[in-house]
Design a protein around this motif. Structure first.
Motif, short mmCIF file in Angstrom:
data_model
loop_
_atom_site.label_atom_id
_atom_site.label_comp_id
_atom_site.label_asym_id
_atom_site.label_seq_id
_atom_site.Cartn_x
_atom_site.Cartn_y
_atom_site.Cartn_z
N UNK A 132 -13.88 -6.06 0.72
CA UNK A 132 -14.79 -6.83 -0.13
C UNK A 132 -15.61 -7.84 0.68
N UNK A 133 -14.97 -8.44 1.69
CA UNK A 133 -15.65 -9.46 2.50
C UNK A 133 -16.20 -8.90 3.81
N UNK A 134 -16.09 -7.58 3.99
CA UNK A 134 -16.58 -6.90 5.20
C UNK A 134 -15.95 -7.49 6.47
N UNK A 135 -14.63 -7.57 6.45
CA UNK A 135 -13.86 -8.12 7.57
C UNK A 135 -13.00 -7.02 8.19
N UNK A 136 -13.01 -6.88 9.50
CA UNK A 136 -12.15 -5.91 10.17
C UNK A 136 -10.69 -6.22 9.87
N UNK A 137 -9.86 -5.16 9.87
CA UNK A 137 -8.48 -5.30 9.36
C UNK A 137 -7.51 -4.49 10.22
N UNK A 138 -6.29 -5.01 10.33
CA UNK A 138 -5.17 -4.23 10.85
C UNK A 138 -3.89 -4.79 10.27
N UNK A 139 -2.85 -3.94 10.17
CA UNK A 139 -1.56 -4.41 9.66
C UNK A 139 -0.43 -3.85 10.50
N UNK A 140 0.77 -4.42 10.29
CA UNK A 140 1.97 -3.96 11.00
C UNK A 140 2.89 -3.23 10.02
N UNK A 141 2.29 -2.58 9.03
CA UNK A 141 3.05 -1.85 8.01
C UNK A 141 4.02 -0.86 8.64
N UNK A 142 5.23 -0.80 8.08
CA UNK A 142 6.23 0.16 8.53
C UNK A 142 6.75 0.97 7.35
N UNK A 143 5.89 1.15 6.35
CA UNK A 143 6.28 1.86 5.13
C UNK A 143 5.32 3.01 4.86
N UNK A 144 5.86 4.19 4.60
CA UNK A 144 5.03 5.38 4.39
C UNK A 144 4.13 5.23 3.18
N UNK A 145 4.69 4.77 2.05
CA UNK A 145 3.91 4.66 0.82
C UNK A 145 2.75 3.68 0.99
N UNK A 146 3.00 2.53 1.60
CA UNK A 146 1.95 1.54 1.79
C UNK A 146 0.85 2.09 2.70
N UNK A 147 1.25 2.77 3.77
CA UNK A 147 0.25 3.30 4.70
C UNK A 147 -0.65 4.33 4.02
#
Length: 428
Positions: A132-147
Motif C-alpha cells: 500500500x505504501x510502496x515500500x520494499x519488504x522482507x520477512x524471516x517467516x518460517x511457516x509454510x502457510x504464511x509464506x
C-alpha cells in the motif's frame, strides 16, 4: 522521500581482503555505495532477539543506513538505539494496527519483518501495508502457510513496483540459497539430474533466540509434515523419521527429526527436485525426546492454538533458559543434494551463536534487496528474481561471517568428522 529504484542491477560493492584461521568470510566495504547510503530501514520486532540482532548486524555491515527499531517496548527500543548510535531511532509500532503500520512505513525504503511467530497468522498485514505504501519488504517467516499467503500477493507487489522476499532469514533463507547454488553447480558440472535434496538443521537449546523460537517450535509440532518423494507429495507425523547426521567440524553427529518447513515446498517447486525433506534437532538430547512426546501426548489442535501454546511457553521458558546457559547456542545447517549419476554434494554452515548468525543472515538479505538484487513481486530466496544468481555468492559471504565452518559444493566425505573408510580407492 528518497525512494530507491528497484531493478535487477550488477553487484555494487567492493571486497576488502581478510583471512584468518577461524574461517571468517571477507568483510565488505559498503561505505561509498550511493545506492544504499542513507537508506531508511524499519525493523519490525526490532526489540526482540532476532530483530535486535539484525539491527546490530546492519549497523556494522553498512554504517550509513538509517535504522528504525520498530516495536512496542520503548525501554528496550531506547536501550538498543543507544548501542546502534546516532543513525538509529526507536519507532513505536503495533503491527496489528494498519494505520500504525502505514504511518511507520512513511518515508521508509525497506521494512524487515522479524515479529514472529508467523504460525497461525491469519493474514500478511505487514506485507499488505508495504504494498500500500510502496515500500520494499522482507520477512524471516518460517511457516509454510504464511509464506504461501505472502506469495498470493505477488501480482499486487508487481503492480506497486516493490520487491519482496519471504522466508529470508537463516533457515529458511540462507539454506534456500545454499540449496539453489548446489543445484546450479551440479547442473553446470554435469553431475546428472538432481534427484534428492535434504535440509538438516541443528540448534543447541533455543539458540539464545528467545521465547519466540520456543513458541515456533511448539506450533510446528501441531502441523503435519509435508515432504516430497519422487515427485509425490506426502504427509508425515512431526518429529518422526529420525536421522543421525554429521554436521562436520565444531558440531559433529546429531539426531534430527522431520518438521514442516516452507523451504521443502519452495525448493521442490522452484528448483525442480523430486524428493525433498527437512529435519531439525536440538540439544541436550532429552529436549528431542520431549518434543517427540509432545506430538503424542498433546492434541494437535492445542499445539495449533497460539494462545494455548503461549501458556506452554510461559511454563517451560524458565527451565529452557537455565539449560540454554549450559547447552550454549551453536547452530548448524547441512544441505545435501544427490544426483542421478550417483554423485552427491554438500553445503554446511555452522556458527557458535545462533543469536548472532540469524541477525547477520537477515542483514545479508536486507542489503541484497537495497542493492537492487530483487525484482518487483513476492519471491522465495532461491528464485533468481528474489536473489539474482550473480549476487548469491556475496549474500553467502556476508551471511557466513563469523562461522566456525562454512563449505559449499563438497563431497560428503570431505566435510564429515568420521568419513567412510577408503577401501581399494573407493569410499563406501
Amino acid at each position: 522521500m528518497a525512494r530507491i529504484s528497484f531493478q535487477l542491477n550488477p553487484t555494487l560493492f567492493t571486497r576488502v581482503k581478510e583471512s584468518n584461521s577461524s574461517n571468517e568470510s571477507q568483510l565488505l566495504n559498503l561505505q561509498n555505495k550511493t545506492q544504499i547510503k542513507n537508506s531508511r530501514v524499519l525493523i519490525l520486532g526490532g526489540t526482540g532477539r532476532v530483530g535486535g540482532s539484525t539491527a546490530l548486524a546492519l549497523s556494522k555491515l553498512s554504517p550509513d543506513l538509517h535504522l528504525l527499531v520498530g516495536g512496542r517496548n520503548r525501554e528496550k527500543g531506547d536501550a538498543l538505539v543507544s548501542k546502534l548510535g546516532e543513525n538509529s531511532e526507536f519507532v513505536e509500532v503495533n503491527i496489528e494496527n494498519v494505520k500504525s503500520l502505514e504511518a511507520a512505513l512513511n518515508d521508509v525504503d525497506l521494512v524487515v519483518h522479524t515479529a514472529g511467530p508467523f504460525q497461525q497468522a491469519e493474514n500478511c498485514t505487514v506485507l499488505e501495508a508495504a504494498i500500500s505504501t510502496k515500500t520494499a519488504y522482507m520477512d524471516v517467516c518460517d511457516d509454510t502457510s504464511y509464506s504461501l499467503q505472502a506469495k498470493s500477493l505477488h501480482e499486487k507487489a508487481v503492480a506497486a513496483n516493490i520487491p519482496a522476499i519471504t522466508t529470508a532469514g537463516i533457515y529458511p533463507g540462507v539454506s534456500n540459497v545454499m540449496a539453489a547454488e548446489l543445484v546450479r553447480s551440479a547442473r553446470d558440472e554435469n553431475m546428472g539430474e538432481p534427484q534428492r535434496l535434504r535440509f538438516s538443521y541443528y540448534t543447541a537449546g533455543t539458540g539464545g533466540a528467545g521465547p519466540t523460537i520456543l513458541a515456533t517450535s511448539f506450533l510446528l509440532l501441531g502441523e503435519e509434515v509435508v515432504a516430497y518423494n519422487k515427485g509425490e507429495k506426502i504427509k508425515l507425523k512431526p518429529y518422526t523419521g529420525m536421522l543421525n547426521v554429521d554436521f562436520g567440524k565444531g558440531i559433529g553427529k546429531r539426531d534430527i527429526y522431520l518438521l514442516n518447513l516452507p523451504e521443502v515446498r519452495s525448493a521442490h517447486e522452484i528448483l525442480g527436485i523430486p524428493t525433498v525433506s527437512a529435519r531439525f534437532g536440538t540439544a541436550p538430547f532429552f529436549w528431542n525426546w520431549g518434543m517427540a512426546a509432545m506430538t503424542s501426548l498433546i492434541p494437535s489442535e492445542v499445539l495449533r492454538d497460539r494462545k494455548k501454546v503461549q501458556k506452554l511457553v510461559d511454563l517451560f521458558d524458565p527451565v529452557v533458559r537455565a539449560i540454554d546457559g549450559i547447552a550454549g547456542e551453536r547452530v548448524s545447517m547441512r544441505v545435501d543434494l544427490d544426483c542421478s549419476n550417483d554423485r552427491s554434494t554438500v553445503g554446511i554452515f555452522s556458527h557458535k551463536r545462533l543469536s548472532v548468525s540469524v541477525g547477520t543472515s537477515t542483514a545479508a538479505f536486507a542489503l541484497a534487496v537495497l542493492e537492487g538484487s530483487t525484482q518487483p513481486g513476492v519471491w522465495f530466496p532461491e528464485e533468481p528474481e528474489g536473489i539474482a544468481v550473480d549476487d548469491r555468492e556475496l549474500l553467502l559471504q556476508r551471511a557466513s561471517q563469523g562461522t566456525i565452518n562454512f563449505v559449499m559444493n563438497k563431497a560428503p566425505w570431505m566435510v564429515e568428522t568420521e568419513p567412510k573408510e577408503l577401501v581399494f580407492g573407493i569410499f563406501i
